[in-house]
Design a protein around this motif. Structure first.
Motif, PDB file in Angstrom:
ATOM      1  N   VAL A 176       0.867  -1.177   0.000  1.00 54.54           N
ATOM      2  CA  VAL A 176       0.000   0.000   0.000  1.00 54.54           C
ATOM      3  C   VAL A 176       0.902   1.225   0.000  1.00 54.54           C
ATOM      4  CG1 VAL A 176      -1.784   1.263   1.242  1.00 54.54           C
ATOM      5  CG2 VAL A 176      -1.803  -1.229   1.234  1.00 54.54           C
ATOM      6  N   THR A 177       0.869   1.969  -1.118  1.00 49.20           N
ATOM      7  CA  THR A 177       1.809   3.085  -1.254  1.00 49.20           C
ATOM      8  C   THR A 177       1.164   4.451  -1.116  1.00 49.20           C
ATOM      9  OG1 THR A 177       1.518   3.042  -3.645  1.00 49.20           O
ATOM     10  CG2 THR A 177       3.382   1.825  -2.755  1.00 49.20           C
ATOM     11  N   GLU A 178      -0.156   4.531  -1.271  1.00 47.68           N
ATOM     12  CA  GLU A 178      -0.789   5.843  -1.242  1.00 47.68           C
ATOM     13  C   GLU A 178      -2.176   5.759  -0.641  1.00 47.68           C
ATOM     14  OE1 GLU A 178      -1.893   9.337  -4.434  1.00 47.68           O
ATOM     15  OE2 GLU A 178      -0.474   7.795  -4.991  1.00 47.68           O
ATOM     16  N   ILE A 179      -2.471   6.691   0.253  1.00 48.27           N
ATOM     17  CA  ILE A 179      -3.810   6.809   0.805  1.00 48.27           C
ATOM     18  C   ILE A 179      -4.526   7.879   0.006  1.00 48.27           C
ATOM     19  CG2 ILE A 179      -5.157   7.493   2.813  1.00 48.27           C
ATOM     20  CD1 ILE A 179      -3.035   6.241   4.564  1.00 48.27           C
ATOM     21  N   LEU A 180      -5.626   7.488  -0.627  1.00 52.05           N
ATOM     22  CA  LEU A 180      -6.348   8.412  -1.490  1.00 52.05           C
ATOM     23  C   LEU A 180      -7.369   9.228  -0.723  1.00 52.05           C
ATOM     24  CD1 LEU A 180      -6.887   5.984  -4.469  1.00 52.05           C
ATOM     25  CD2 LEU A 180      -5.115   7.699  -4.192  1.00 52.05           C
ATOM     26  N   GLN A 181      -8.095   8.575   0.167  1.00 51.88           N
ATOM     27  CA  GLN A 181      -9.144   9.276   0.893  1.00 51.88           C
ATOM     28  C   GLN A 181      -9.370   8.558   2.212  1.00 51.88           C
ATOM     29  OE1 GLN A 181     -12.881   9.091  -1.103  1.00 51.88           O
ATOM     30  NE2 GLN A 181     -13.882  10.472   0.293  1.00 51.88           N
ATOM     31  N   ALA A 182      -9.266   9.300   3.296  1.00 52.17           N
ATOM     32  CA  ALA A 182      -9.550   8.735   4.608  1.00 52.17           C
ATOM     33  C   ALA A 182     -11.061   8.696   4.799  1.00 52.17           C
ATOM     34  CB  ALA A 182      -8.902   9.578   5.702  1.00 52.17           C
ATOM     35  N   PRO A 183     -11.559   7.713   5.526  1.00 52.57           N
ATOM     36  CA  PRO A 183     -13.007   7.625   5.707  1.00 52.57           C
ATOM     37  C   PRO A 183     -13.533   8.773   6.553  1.00 52.57           C
ATOM     38  CG  PRO A 183     -11.905   6.038   7.097  1.00 52.57           C
ATOM     39  CD  PRO A 183     -10.852   6.666   6.240  1.00 52.57           C
ATOM     40  N   ALA A 184     -14.725   9.255   6.217  1.00 53.37           N
ATOM     41  CA  ALA A 184     -15.368  10.306   7.010  1.00 53.37           C
ATOM     42  C   ALA A 184     -16.018   9.636   8.202  1.00 53.37           C
ATOM     43  CB  ALA A 184     -16.400  11.035   6.163  1.00 53.37           C
ATOM     44  N   GLY A 185     -15.489   9.867   9.371  1.00 52.94           N
ATOM     45  CA  GLY A 185     -16.005   9.196  10.558  1.00 52.94           C
ATOM     46  C   GLY A 185     -15.573   7.749  10.546  1.00 52.94           C
ATOM     47  N   ALA A 186     -16.409   6.889  11.103  1.00 53.25           N
ATOM     48  CA  ALA A 186     -16.067   5.473  11.158  1.00 53.25           C
ATOM     49  C   ALA A 186     -16.723   4.677  10.040  1.00 53.25           C
ATOM     50  CB  ALA A 186     -16.480   4.902  12.502  1.00 53.25           C
ATOM     51  N   GLU A 187     -17.658   5.311   9.314  1.00 51.97           N
ATOM     52  CA  GLU A 187     -18.398   4.584   8.301  1.00 51.97           C
ATOM     53  C   GLU A 187     -17.851   4.865   6.914  1.00 51.97           C
ATOM     54  OE1 GLU A 187     -22.538   5.379   8.509  1.00 51.97           O
ATOM     55  OE2 GLU A 187     -22.616   5.198  10.661  1.00 51.97           O
ATOM     56  N   ALA A 188     -17.839   3.838   6.086  1.00 53.01           N
ATOM     57  CA  ALA A 188     -17.470   4.005   4.686  1.00 53.01           C
ATOM     58  C   ALA A 188     -18.744   4.185   3.875  1.00 53.01           C
ATOM     59  CB  ALA A 188     -16.708   2.778   4.194  1.00 53.01           C
ATOM     60  N   THR A 189     -18.634   4.846   2.741  1.00 59.26           N
ATOM     61  CA  THR A 189     -19.812   5.056   1.910  1.00 59.26           C
ATOM     62  C   THR A 189     -20.208   3.758   1.238  1.00 59.26           C
ATOM     63  OG1 THR A 189     -18.408   5.681   0.059  1.00 59.26           O
ATOM     64  CG2 THR A 189     -19.234   7.463   1.445  1.00 59.26           C
ATOM     65  N   ALA A 190     -21.505   3.547   1.084  1.00 62.27           N
ATOM     66  CA  ALA A 190     -22.000   2.332   0.463  1.00 62.27           C
ATOM     67  C   ALA A 190     -21.936   2.469  -1.051  1.00 62.27           C
ATOM     68  CB  ALA A 190     -23.431   2.069   0.908  1.00 62.27           C
ATOM     69  N   VAL A 191     -21.493   1.417  -1.707  1.00 58.52           N
ATOM     70  CA  VAL A 191     -21.414   1.395  -3.160  1.00 58.52           C
ATOM     71  C   VAL A 191     -22.537   0.501  -3.665  1.00 58.52           C
ATOM     72  CG1 VAL A 191     -19.990   0.770  -5.133  1.00 58.52           C
ATOM     73  CG2 VAL A 191     -18.939   1.721  -3.086  1.00 58.52           C
ATOM     74  N   PRO A 192     -23.388   1.008  -4.585  1.00 56.98           N
ATOM     75  CA  PRO A 192     -24.478   0.172  -5.079  1.00 56.98           C
ATOM     76  C   PRO A 192     -23.945  -0.974  -5.929  1.00 56.98           C
ATOM     77  CG  PRO A 192     -24.381   2.206  -6.316  1.00 56.98           C
ATOM     78  CD  PRO A 192     -23.393   2.335  -5.188  1.00 56.98           C
ATOM     79  N   ASP A 193     -24.729  -2.073  -5.993  1.00 59.47           N
ATOM     80  CA  ASP A 193     -24.328  -3.236  -6.777  1.00 59.47           C
ATOM     81  C   ASP A 193     -24.542  -3.037  -8.269  1.00 59.47           C
ATOM     82  OD1 ASP A 193     -23.478  -4.598  -4.607  1.00 59.47           O
ATOM     83  OD2 ASP A 193     -25.363  -5.650  -4.284  1.00 59.47           O
ATOM     84  N   ASP A 194     -25.364  -2.063  -8.651  1.00 59.00           N
ATOM     85  CA  ASP A 194     -25.602  -1.818 -10.068  1.00 59.00           C
ATOM     86  C   ASP A 194     -25.570  -0.316 -10.332  1.00 59.00           C
ATOM     87  OD1 ASP A 194     -27.907  -0.902  -8.942  1.00 59.00           O
ATOM     88  OD2 ASP A 194     -29.229  -2.348  -9.896  1.00 59.00           O
ATOM     89  N   ALA A 195     -25.696   0.064 -11.583  1.00 61.44           N
ATOM     90  CA  ALA A 195     -25.598   1.474 -11.960  1.00 61.44           C
ATOM     91  C   ALA A 195     -26.960   2.147 -12.039  1.00 61.44           C
ATOM     92  CB  ALA A 195     -24.884   1.602 -13.295  1.00 61.44           C
TER      93      ALA A 195
END
Length: 131
Positions: free
Chosen positions: A81-100
């Protein structure tokens, strides 16, 4: 004269090694800071170009489990792991939908598989139209 050349040569070598030690110390410090920031939900990039979010970190075994896409995980070494792109806001990660469907605002309909002939025709049409 030759003594002066040896002294200058010695000083050059000394400054090169000193600079190299400083750079190594800075890199070590950056790596330690990055390891402290790794937490579940953090978006990261690996040394070999995989993007994902951290699922779990095992510092004793030097392993990080990354979720590359919903349901697909990969276990990599902590140093990969060489780069951190975005730290999570709070303790929760954003949910990614299964479809578009949430992106287009339409409900998913039945999907019809394209035959090889249809695929070839579509690609040739796209090529002719300059897409």
């Amino acid at each position: 004269m030759t003594i002066a050349l040896f002294v200058i040569f010695g000083l050059l070598i000394f400054t090169m090694f000193r600079k190299q030690r400083k750079v190594q110390a800075q890199m070590r410090e950056k790596a330690e800071q990055m390891k402290e920031k790794l937490a579940p939900g953090t978006e990261v990039m690996t040394q070999f170009g995989l993007y994902g979010s951290v699922v779990s970190v095992d510092r004793d075994e030097n392993k990080v489990v990354l979720e590359l896409s919903p349901g697909n995980t990969a276990t990599v070494h902590l140093q990969a792991v060489t780069e951190i792109l975005q730290a999570p806001a709070g303790a929760e990660a954003t949910a990614v939908p299964d479809d578009a469907s949430s992106l287009t605002g339409t409900e998913p309909g039945p999907v019809r598989a394209e035959t090889p002939e249809e695929t070839l025709k579509r690609l040739n049409d796209d090529k002719d139209n300059g897409k």
